[in-house]
Design an enzyme around this catalytic site. Structure first.
Site, PDB file in Angstrom:
ATOM      1  N   ASP A 215      -5.437  -7.178  -5.643  1.00 25.32           N
ATOM      2  CA  ASP A 215      -6.858  -6.956  -4.317  1.00 25.32           C
ATOM      3  C   ASP A 215      -7.616  -6.047  -4.832  1.00 25.32           C
ATOM      4  OD1 ASP A 215      -8.211  -6.963  -2.343  1.00 25.32           O
ATOM      5  OD2 ASP A 215      -6.789  -6.089  -1.328  1.00 25.32           O
ATOM      6  N   LEU A 216      -8.600  -5.751  -6.297  1.00 20.96           N
ATOM      7  CA  LEU A 216      -8.884  -5.066  -6.550  1.00 20.96           C
ATOM      8  C   LEU A 216     -10.318  -4.835  -6.181  1.00 20.96           C
ATOM      9  CD1 LEU A 216      -7.429  -4.276 -10.088  1.00 20.96           C
ATOM     10  CD2 LEU A 216      -7.023  -3.026  -8.202  1.00 20.96           C
ATOM     11  N   LYS A 217     -10.964  -6.349  -5.523  1.00 23.14           N
ATOM     12  CA  LYS A 217     -12.185  -6.385  -4.786  1.00 23.14           C
ATOM     13  C   LYS A 217     -13.491  -5.511  -5.795  1.00 23.14           C
ATOM     14  CE  LYS A 217     -10.807  -5.166   0.045  1.00 23.14           C
ATOM     15  NZ  LYS A 217      -9.539  -4.549  -0.230  1.00 23.14           N
ATOM     16  N   PHE A 218     -13.354  -6.035  -7.411  1.00 22.73           N
ATOM     17  CA  PHE A 218     -14.804  -5.978  -7.570  1.00 22.73           C
ATOM     18  C   PHE A 218     -15.855  -6.207  -7.396  1.00 22.73           C
ATOM     19  CE2 PHE A 218     -11.148  -7.607 -11.432  1.00 22.73           C
ATOM     20  CZ  PHE A 218     -10.602  -5.846 -11.059  1.00 22.73           C
ATOM     21  N   HIS A 219     -16.739  -5.336  -8.211  1.00 16.84           N
ATOM     22  CA  HIS A 219     -18.605  -5.154  -6.751  1.00 16.84           C
ATOM     23  C   HIS A 219     -18.913  -4.178  -8.035  1.00 16.84           C
ATOM     24  CE1 HIS A 219     -21.137  -4.701  -3.420  1.00 16.84           C
ATOM     25  NE2 HIS A 219     -22.193  -5.516  -5.010  1.00 16.84           N
ATOM     26  N   ASP A 220     -19.350  -4.969  -9.197  1.00 12.39           N
ATOM     27  CA  ASP A 220     -20.775  -4.027 -10.064  1.00 12.39           C
ATOM     28  C   ASP A 220     -21.342  -5.319 -10.732  1.00 12.39           C
ATOM     29  OD1 ASP A 220     -21.175  -2.437 -12.332  1.00 12.39           O
ATOM     30  OD2 ASP A 220     -19.140  -1.612 -11.878  1.00 12.39           O
TER      31      ASP A 220
ATOM     32  N   PRO B 273     -23.120  -7.962 -13.323  1.00 13.50           N
ATOM     33  CA  PRO B 273     -22.243  -9.520 -13.301  1.00 13.50           C
ATOM     34  C   PRO B 273     -21.214  -9.002 -14.635  1.00 13.50           C
ATOM     35  CG  PRO B 273     -24.042  -9.989 -12.752  1.00 13.50           C
ATOM     36  CD  PRO B 273     -23.994  -8.647 -13.051  1.00 13.50           C
ATOM     37  N   ASN B 274     -21.704  -8.793 -15.686  1.00  9.85           N
ATOM     38  CA  ASN B 274     -21.151  -8.871 -16.678  1.00  9.85           C
ATOM     39  C   ASN B 274     -19.873  -8.214 -16.822  1.00  9.85           C
ATOM     40  OD1 ASN B 274     -20.603  -9.067 -19.932  1.00  9.85           O
ATOM     41  ND2 ASN B 274     -21.059  -6.499 -19.962  1.00  9.85           N
ATOM     42  N   THR B 275     -19.910  -6.800 -16.411  1.00  7.24           N
ATOM     43  CA  THR B 275     -18.708  -5.862 -16.079  1.00  7.24           C
ATOM     44  C   THR B 275     -17.861  -6.833 -14.924  1.00  7.24           C
ATOM     45  OG1 THR B 275     -20.099  -3.770 -15.937  1.00  7.24           O
ATOM     46  CG2 THR B 275     -18.139  -3.737 -14.900  1.00  7.24           C
TER      47      THR B 275
ATOM     48  N   THR C 265     -12.295  -6.130   7.135  1.00  3.36           N
ATOM     49  CA  THR C 265     -11.887  -7.090   8.737  1.00  3.36           C
ATOM     50  C   THR C 265     -11.905  -5.428   9.363  1.00  3.36           C
ATOM     51  OG1 THR C 265      -9.381  -6.269   7.383  1.00  3.36           O
ATOM     52  CG2 THR C 265     -10.417  -8.754   8.709  1.00  3.36           C
TER      53      THR C 265
ATOM     54  N   ARG D 192      -2.210  -8.097  13.529  1.00  2.00           N
ATOM     55  CA  ARG D 192      -0.941  -7.604  14.369  1.00  2.00           C
ATOM     56  C   ARG D 192      -0.663  -8.048  15.086  1.00  2.00           C
ATOM     57  NH1 ARG D 192      -2.484  -4.457  10.747  1.00  2.00           N
ATOM     58  NH2 ARG D 192      -3.126  -3.025  10.658  1.00  2.00           N
TER      59      ARG D 192
ATOM     60  N   ARG E 214       1.063  -2.157   6.929  1.00  4.10           N
ATOM     61  CA  ARG E 214       1.436  -1.515   7.806  1.00  4.10           C
ATOM     62  C   ARG E 214       2.279  -1.560   8.939  1.00  4.10           C
ATOM     63  NH1 ARG E 214      -4.114   1.755   8.146  1.00  4.10           N
ATOM     64  NH2 ARG E 214      -4.891  -0.405   7.669  1.00  4.10           N
TER      65      ARG E 214
ATOM     66  N   LYS F 163       1.100  -7.731  -2.678  1.00  2.00           N
ATOM     67  CA  LYS F 163      -0.070  -7.786  -2.671  1.00  2.00           C
ATOM     68  C   LYS F 163      -0.758  -6.102  -3.655  1.00  2.00           C
ATOM     69  CE  LYS F 163      -3.662  -6.202   0.788  1.00  2.00           C
ATOM     70  NZ  LYS F 163      -4.542  -5.577   0.142  1.00  2.00           N
TER      71      LYS F 163
ATOM     72  N   ASP G 288       0.790  -1.395  -0.532  1.00  2.67           N
ATOM     73  CA  ASP G 288      -0.095   0.150  -0.146  1.00  2.67           C
ATOM     74  C   ASP G 288       0.775   1.159  -0.051  1.00  2.67           C
ATOM     75  OD1 ASP G 288      -2.494  -1.986  -0.180  1.00  2.67           O
ATOM     76  OD2 ASP G 288      -2.976  -1.345   2.199  1.00  2.67           O
TER      77      ASP G 288
HETATM   78  O1  C5P Z   1      -2.200  -2.308   6.935  1.00  5.08           O
HETATM   79  P1  C5P Z   1      -3.219  -3.221   6.752  1.00  5.08           P
HETATM   80  O2  C5P Z   1      -1.909  -4.454   7.331  1.00  5.08           O
HETATM   81  O3  C5P Z   1      -3.693  -3.070   7.816  1.00  5.08           O
HETATM   82  O4  C5P Z   1      -3.361  -3.660   5.801  1.00  5.08           O
HETATM   83  C1  C5P Z   1      -4.433  -4.249   5.250  1.00  5.08           C
HETATM   84  C2  C5P Z   1      -3.979  -4.998   3.581  1.00  5.08           C
HETATM   85  O5  C5P Z   1      -5.286  -5.949   3.154  1.00  5.08           O
HETATM   86  C3  C5P Z   1      -5.114  -3.097   3.224  1.00  5.08           C
HETATM   87  O6  C5P Z   1      -4.697  -3.283   1.846  1.00  5.08           O
HETATM   88  C4  C5P Z   1      -6.064  -3.804   3.073  1.00  5.08           C
HETATM   89  O7  C5P Z   1      -7.414  -2.812   1.862  1.00  5.08           O
HETATM   90  C5  C5P Z   1      -6.469  -5.307   3.227  1.00  5.08           C
HETATM   91  N1  C5P Z   1      -8.127  -6.177   3.526  1.00  5.08           N
HETATM   92  C6  C5P Z   1      -8.055  -5.366   4.813  1.00  5.08           C
HETATM   93  N2  C5P Z   1      -9.500  -6.603   4.731  1.00  5.08           N
HETATM   94  C7  C5P Z   1     -10.390  -6.868   3.657  1.00  5.08           C
HETATM   95  C8  C5P Z   1      -9.793  -7.497   2.641  1.00  5.08           C
HETATM   96  C9  C5P Z   1      -8.792  -6.837   2.881  1.00  5.08           C
HETATM   97  O8  C5P Z   1      -7.997  -5.104   5.412  1.00  5.08           O
HETATM   98  N3  C5P Z   1     -11.315  -7.712   4.353  1.00  5.08           N
END
Ligand code: C5P
Length: 228
Positions: free
Chosen positions: A64-69, A71-73, A122, A176, A206, A38, A16
């Protein structure tokens, strides 16, 4: 792509960062300590496919682009992602069964790319018990549609494994350890708890990106994972 025994191939570092130089520097400091990188929205929007294919030379890539649109798109976007040669891509399970089915059909064109679904973020403030129920329901829907697994928190991984089987992959962010701040995450756990709790892949951002030595922090996470 079955998970292998090497912990480093179960650790995904969330790159990130906001530009190519920062991404390549982070990749170089991590070196081969981790198997996966990622690439999320921030970096992909800034740098696009060229950077993804560079990173793919040395690491497996979870896009990790988490598509949500509609179905066709989504089906078309999954197909474009497959063309990049990445090893994992995701969509939001909240997009519904038709969207998941369409996405799975496209993903099937790329045998080396796993398609997974985000269950409940999360960072979502949903109480843990409710998150477990919703995540499980969405995991079942993703499995029925032919997806390979889900993104969930460590707290949901075990019940998803129990319901969907051990081959159904769980990818868990919100990791963490050692008194780190949780920032915007809500359902967090340490690396050993994640492995013991049924997580196949740990996503760490992070705690590694902001460490004085990212490589050292990655090695620390790996040691904790191995201790589970
Ligand atoms: O910095 P941190 O460890 O919190 O990063 C978590 C990564 O996981 C981020 O890139 C975030 O976009 C991704 N993520 C998330 N929860 C989800 C899906 C992806 O935190 N359910």
């Amino acid at each position: 792509m079955m998970r292998d025994g090497l912990m480093k191939n179960r650790l995904m570092v969330a790159l990130d960062v906001n530009n190519r130089d920062a991404a390549l520097n982070m990749r170089d400091s991590l070196g081969d300590s981790v198997g996966w990188l990622k690439v999320g929205l921030r970096l992909f929007v800034a740098e696009g496919p060229a950077l993804v294919s560079d990173l793919n030379q040395s690491h497996r890539i979870f896009l990790d682009l988490k598509f949500h649109d509609i179905p066709n798109t989504v089906a078309q976007a999954v197909e474009s992602a497959g063309g990049l040669g990445v090893n994992m891509i995701n969509v939001h399970a909240g997009g519904g069964a038709d969207m998941l089915n369409a996405a799975a059909k496209s993903a099937a064109l790329f045998p080396d790319m796993k398609l997974i679904a985000v269950t409940v973020l999360t960072s979502d403030a949903m109480p843990k018990d409710q998150a477990r129920v919703v995540a499980l329901e969405r995991a079942r829907m993703a499995q029925d549609a032919g997806l390979s697994g889900v993104v969930c928190s460590v707290f949901e991984a075990a019940s998803i494994k129990a319901a969907c089987g051990t081959d159904f992959m769980t990818v868990t962010p919100g990791i963490r350890w050692g008194g780190q701040g949780v920032q915007d995450q809500k359902r967090v756990a340490d690396p050993a708890t994640a492995i013991a709790g049924g997580s196949d892949y740990l996503v760490v951002g992070r705690p590694i990106l902001q460490a004085e030595s990212p490589r050292q922090a990655a090695l620390e996470a790996l040691a904790l994972m191995a201790s589970a």
